[in-house]
Design an enzyme around this catalytic site. Structure first.
Site, PDB file in Angstrom:
ATOM      1  N   SER A  58       0.832  -1.209   0.000  1.00 37.88           N
ATOM      2  CA  SER A  58       0.000   0.000   0.000  1.00 37.88           C
ATOM      3  C   SER A  58       0.864   1.256   0.000  1.00 37.88           C
ATOM      4  O   SER A  58       0.512   2.247  -0.635  1.00 37.88           O
ATOM      5  CB  SER A  58      -0.964  -0.002   1.187  1.00 37.88           C
ATOM      6  N   GLU A  59       2.013   1.226   0.708  1.00 37.62           N
ATOM      7  CA  GLU A  59       2.957   2.345   0.659  1.00 37.62           C
ATOM      8  C   GLU A  59       4.388   1.859   0.786  1.00 37.62           C
ATOM      9  O   GLU A  59       4.670   0.848   1.444  1.00 37.62           O
ATOM     10  CB  GLU A  59       2.682   3.382   1.769  1.00 37.62           C
ATOM     11  N   THR A  60       5.276   2.610   0.159  1.00 38.10           N
ATOM     12  CA  THR A  60       6.723   2.453   0.281  1.00 38.10           C
ATOM     13  C   THR A  60       7.287   3.833   0.582  1.00 38.10           C
ATOM     14  O   THR A  60       6.863   4.821  -0.025  1.00 38.10           O
ATOM     15  CB  THR A  60       7.330   1.914  -1.023  1.00 38.10           C
TER      16      THR A  60
END
Length: 279
Positions: free
Chosen positions: A46-48
């Protein structure tokens, strides 16, 4: 190509497999926007995040937050997970609190008994949804109009809108039509009202139509926005817990606490993978 310290961190659960994973690349100041975006697509999380030296002298570090489709000015679980990774990799804050620089400015983070908590940013947009948008959202969620108590903007960087439902069961039953909701970031939530076996006061879910992972397991920014809504209306106590990720087989727990005029959103962080990445 260059080598960077790398951690994959679990956020909002003490069990490494039951929260929300986050990929964190450290010493990332020399990476281009194109390279960061490409790696975020590759991780398929979902996020990096990409951590580097701050540009603001008041901050301890700078973070840039990418989804699989673009960059966000702020997000909750990346804030907590990046802070955890920076400290675990030898970062030393200037003061008792840690100060993060990101797209919305400076964000204060503090250590807690359960991990970390960030100071919730103010809402950039709030209030009821426009009637046509509300109708589109309710239809796209597949929710009967009678199940909806209210729907409001809770935009605090990510452009979240939130729909309050009558029951936890209704939240868990939502099956979105993502094509109908394209381009929207939508949260749904309800009070648990003493549901047996639930150690939380609210249940929430987060949908990001168009993302590679369209349901986010556990979401700090959404729950921060919802908390501002609920506390403004006196619909929640100053301290409560949100359960999220149930439908996905996760057990996320988001800690919400209002102290004076400050709203803190917190949870546990656990390192799952540590090493280096070549980009």
């Amino acid at each position: 190509m260059s080598s960077h310290p790398f951690l994959q961190v679990n956020v909002f659960s003490t069990d490494p497999l039951l929260g929300n994973p986050l990929a964190v690349v450290l010493n990332a100041g020399a990476l281009s926007d194109v390279r960061m975006a490409a790696f975020a697509r590759w991780t398929n999380l979902s996020e990096t995040t990409f951590v580097s030296a701050p540009t603001d002298p008041r901050a301890d570090y700078r973070v840039r937050i990418f989804t699989t489709v673009g960059e966000l000015p702020f997000a909750g679980h990346p804030t907590l997970g990046s802070c955890h990774a920076w400290l675990a990799s030898g970062g030393v804050p200037r003061g008792a609190e840690i100060v993060q620089e990101c797209g919305i400015g400076l964000v204060r983070i503090r250590r807690t008994a359960n991990g970390f908590a960030f100071e919730a940013p103010p809402l950039r947009r709030e209030g009821p949804l426009e009637p046509a948008l509300r109708e589109r959202v309710v239809a796209g969620l597949g929710v009967a109009p009678g199940e909806v108590l209210d729907a409001q903007w809770v935009d605090n960087g990510p452009p979240w809108l939130a729909v309050r439902l009558r029951s936890r069961a209704a939240v868990l039953a939502v099956r979105p039509d993502y094509a109908a909701l394209e381009g929207l970031m939508i949260g749904v939530f309800a009070a648990c009202d003493g549901d047996a076996g639930v150690d939380a006061q609210f249940e929430s879910r987060a949908f990001i139509a168009g993302d590679a992972a369209p349901e986010d397991p556990v979401t700090g920014s959404l729950n921060a926005g919802i908390a501002r809504w609920l506390l403004r209306e006196g619909a929640a106590p100053d301290r409560y817990v949100v359960s999220q990720g149930t439908v996905l087989g996760r057990a996320g727990r988001v800690q919400v606490e209002r102290v004076g005029e400050t709203l803190w959103i917190g949870g546990a962080c656990v390192t799952c993978i540590e090493g280096s990445v070549t980009l």
